[in-house]
Design an enzyme around this catalytic site. Structure first.
Site, mmCIF file in Angstrom:
data_model
loop_
_atom_site.group_PDB
_atom_site.id
_atom_site.type_symbol
_atom_site.label_atom_id
_atom_site.label_comp_id
_atom_site.label_asym_id
_atom_site.label_seq_id
_atom_site.Cartn_x
_atom_site.Cartn_y
_atom_site.Cartn_z
ATOM 1 N N HIS A 186 -2.770 7.140 7.201
ATOM 2 C CA HIS A 186 -1.763 8.041 6.614
ATOM 3 C C HIS A 186 -2.626 9.161 5.990
ATOM 4 O O HIS A 186 -1.877 10.575 6.277
ATOM 5 C CB HIS A 186 -1.041 7.400 5.265
ATOM 6 N N GLN A 240 2.633 10.130 1.338
ATOM 7 C CA GLN A 240 3.818 9.253 1.568
ATOM 8 C C GLN A 240 4.979 9.726 0.134
ATOM 9 O O GLN A 240 6.193 9.283 0.501
ATOM 10 C CB GLN A 240 3.882 7.831 1.512
ATOM 11 N N CYS A 268 6.135 0.072 7.631
ATOM 12 C CA CYS A 268 5.692 1.024 6.866
ATOM 13 C C CYS A 268 6.970 1.646 6.024
ATOM 14 O O CYS A 268 8.116 1.761 6.536
ATOM 15 C CB CYS A 268 5.229 2.309 7.771
ATOM 16 N N LEU A 269 6.546 1.878 4.787
ATOM 17 C CA LEU A 269 7.486 2.272 3.962
ATOM 18 C C LEU A 269 8.139 3.675 4.412
ATOM 19 O O LEU A 269 9.401 4.144 3.874
ATOM 20 C CB LEU A 269 7.062 2.476 2.344
ATOM 21 N N HIS A 279 -4.331 0.981 7.712
ATOM 22 C CA HIS A 279 -2.898 1.705 7.544
ATOM 23 C C HIS A 279 -2.909 2.737 6.672
ATOM 24 O O HIS A 279 -2.468 4.027 7.174
ATOM 25 C CB HIS A 279 -1.831 0.283 7.144
ATOM 26 N N GLU A 280 -3.493 2.421 5.626
ATOM 27 C CA GLU A 280 -3.338 3.512 4.312
ATOM 28 C C GLU A 280 -4.307 4.547 4.490
ATOM 29 O O GLU A 280 -3.896 5.844 4.366
ATOM 30 C CB GLU A 280 -3.706 2.905 2.906
ATOM 31 N N GLY A 333 0.998 -1.206 -0.028
ATOM 32 C CA GLY A 333 -0.115 -0.090 0.274
ATOM 33 C C GLY A 333 0.963 1.111 0.022
ATOM 34 O O GLY A 333 2.121 1.202 0.316
#
Length: 214
Positions: free
Chosen positions: A172, A73, A126-127, A168-169, A68
């Site tokens: 963000h 991000q 997480c990226l 999660h997304e 995702g």
């Protein structure tokens, strides 16, 4: 939520990001864009630019790799995210986590609400926080509403690992990163994860690191 801005600068920002080929740079924790929330998508990008931006998000997510990626991000404060999970995991992991394949899809203006009271706790990463993972207790089932990239309504219930991804997304897009919800005693480097906690569930980590699971 972010304060609405003149749409032109957002379009200019996206055009600037797309000026180079290949994956977009991923913003790391500590950048204010990850904390200020996003503004609702309402045509700030014309259809052609939106399609190019979505494709860039897809390419960047695959290259990272991740399952995702949210617009902030990559530095764009718009309420847009993409998800995709081929779920190449052993059966014991699939069963324990409810991890099933998810096709590529775009979430525009998403929001979620829990379905029932069940919660599930697993390590996630997480990226934008590279090199670390921590256990997060999340709703086991959620109802996601919003739109797709064509403006069509989305109203869908997600369970298991897909529910974790959309939470999660979507978080963000509200200026929340997974560490805000994590059990910090579980925080582990990727190296520690590979050496110690590569299990389908985090029960052993909870015992050894001293934290509670729901």
């Amino acid at each position: 939520m972010a304060t609405p801005r003149d749409p032109a600068p957002l379009a200019d920002l996206v055009e600037e990001l797309l000026a180079t080929d290949g994956p977009l740079p991923i913003v790391a924790a500590g950048d204010p864009v990850l904390r200020k929330g996003t503004e609702r998508f309402d045509g700030q990008l014309d259809p052609a630019l939106l399609a190019r931006f979505v494709e860039a998000l897809r390419v960047t997510m695959h290259a990272a790799p991740g399952v995702g990626l949210a617009a902030p991000q990559v530095g764009v404060p718009l309420r847009i995210a993409v998800i995709e999970d081929p779920a190449p995991v052993p059966d014991e992991v699939r069963i324990a986590r409810g991890r099933v394949p998810q096709p590529f899809r775009v979430l525009v203006n998403p929001s979620y609400e829990p379905v029932g009271t069940a919660r599930a706790a697993f390590f996630e990463g997480c990226l934008s926080v590279p090199g670390w993972q921590a256990v997060v207790a999340r709703h086991a089932e959620v109802r996601l509403t919003g739109e797709d990239e064509h403006g069509r309504a989305v109203d869908e219930v997600f369970t298991g690992w897909p529910a974790r991804i959309v939470q999660h997304e979507t978080d963000h897009l509200d200026g929340t990163i997974y560490l805000d919800r994590a059990e910090l005693r579980s925080l582990s480097s990727n190296e520690a994860m590979a050496e110690r906690w590569a299990r389908p569930t985090p029960e052993e980590a909870a015992r050894e690191l001293g934290f509670q699971l729901p």
